[in-house]
Design a protein around this motif. Structure first.
Motif, short mmCIF file in Angstrom:
data_model
loop_
_atom_site.label_atom_id
_atom_site.label_comp_id
_atom_site.label_asym_id
_atom_site.label_seq_id
_atom_site.Cartn_x
_atom_site.Cartn_y
_atom_site.Cartn_z
N ILE A 1 0.39 -0.91 0.25
CA ILE A 1 0.21 0.00 0.11
C ILE A 1 0.99 1.65 0.11
O ILE A 1 0.57 2.56 -0.62
N ASP A 2 2.05 1.55 0.32
CA ASP A 2 2.80 2.14 1.19
C ASP A 2 3.53 2.53 -0.77
O ASP A 2 3.40 1.91 -1.69
N GLU A 3 3.53 4.07 -0.29
CA GLU A 3 3.66 4.51 -1.68
C GLU A 3 5.31 4.22 -1.97
O GLU A 3 5.87 4.10 -3.23
N ASN A 4 6.73 3.76 -1.08
CA ASN A 4 7.77 3.05 -1.37
C ASN A 4 7.21 1.29 -0.97
O ASN A 4 8.31 1.32 -0.59
N SER A 5 6.48 0.81 -1.99
CA SER A 5 5.94 -0.45 -1.84
C SER A 5 7.60 -1.79 -2.03
O SER A 5 7.88 -0.97 -4.18
N PHE A 6 7.75 -3.14 -2.11
CA PHE A 6 7.77 -3.51 -3.34
C PHE A 6 7.18 -2.91 -4.61
O PHE A 6 7.86 -3.83 -5.03
N MET A 7 6.17 -3.79 -4.47
CA MET A 7 6.18 -3.24 -5.85
C MET A 7 6.44 -2.36 -6.64
O MET A 7 6.48 -1.81 -8.49
N ARG A 8 6.18 -0.99 -6.33
CA ARG A 8 6.20 -0.19 -6.96
C ARG A 8 7.67 0.22 -7.08
O ARG A 8 8.19 0.04 -8.39
N ARG A 9 8.59 -0.08 -6.39
CA ARG A 9 10.63 -0.59 -5.85
C ARG A 9 10.64 -1.46 -7.70
O ARG A 9 11.35 -0.98 -8.64
N ILE A 10 9.64 -2.59 -8.01
CA ILE A 10 9.78 -3.48 -8.98
C ILE A 10 9.34 -2.95 -9.52
O ILE A 10 10.06 -2.94 -11.26
N GLN A 11 8.29 -2.09 -10.25
CA GLN A 11 8.43 -0.74 -11.03
C GLN A 11 9.27 -0.02 -11.58
O GLN A 11 9.65 -0.20 -12.68
N LEU A 12 9.79 0.42 -10.03
CA LEU A 12 10.66 1.66 -10.82
C LEU A 12 12.23 0.73 -11.47
O LEU A 12 12.85 0.87 -12.40
N GLU A 13 12.86 0.07 -11.11
CA GLU A 13 13.38 -1.25 -11.36
C GLU A 13 13.30 -1.50 -12.87
O GLU A 13 14.21 -1.62 -13.67
N LEU A 14 12.35 -2.27 -13.10
CA LEU A 14 11.77 -2.36 -15.02
C LEU A 14 12.23 -1.25 -15.15
O LEU A 14 12.73 -0.85 -16.41
N GLN A 15 11.72 -0.21 -14.95
CA GLN A 15 11.93 1.46 -15.78
C GLN A 15 13.04 1.70 -16.01
O GLN A 15 13.83 1.88 -17.07
N ILE A 16 14.21 1.28 -14.66
CA ILE A 16 15.27 1.43 -15.01
C ILE A 16 16.22 1.12 -15.84
O ILE A 16 16.51 1.08 -16.99
N SER A 17 16.00 -0.32 -16.18
CA SER A 17 16.16 -1.25 -16.81
C SER A 17 16.18 -0.74 -17.81
O SER A 17 17.17 -1.15 -19.05
#
Length: 112
Positions: free
Chosen positions: A31-47
């Motif tokens: 739920i949080d802004e810094n959630s694990f799911m958001r982190r995975i999305q950001l890692e994919l975007q960085i890639s």
């Protein structure tokens, strides 16, 4: 109804640290802004952005090489004009051959 509520309340009271820990993990994890799911999305975007950077760096190197060749050899301009823009001299004909396959028309209807 009251007995069920009492059973649930008793479970929460007995395992209060476990319940609080599970609730915190759920909040932080999903739920949080810094959630694990958001982190995975950001890692994919960085890639994806890094692969774009590599692609553009390669394109820059190729274009720089071509620009150096143009500056060194004036006949390269003619070669590029012929290959890329299909320009020709007055006494020449250009034939463009393509390997593209035409799509099959599977529509059996006739137009009138």
């Amino acid at each position: 109804m009251a007995s069920r509520l009492g059973v649930v309340w008793g479970f929460i009271a007995h395992y209060k640290y476990l319940v609080v820990t599970l609730l915190a993990v759920l909040i932080v994890g999903f739920i949080d802004e810094n959630s694990f799911m958001r982190r995975i999305q950001l890692e994919l975007q960085i890639s994806n952005l890094q692969s774009d950077i590599e692609k553009y760096n390669k394109q820059y190197e190729d274009d720089s090489k071509q620009l150096r060749e143009i500056r060194r050899n004036p006949k390269t301009i003619e070669k590029i004009a012929r290959e890329r823009y299909f320009m020709k001299a007055d006494d020449e004909d250009i034939y463009v051959l393509s390997d593209d396959e035409k799509p099959l028309n599977t529509n059996n209807e006739t137009t009138e």
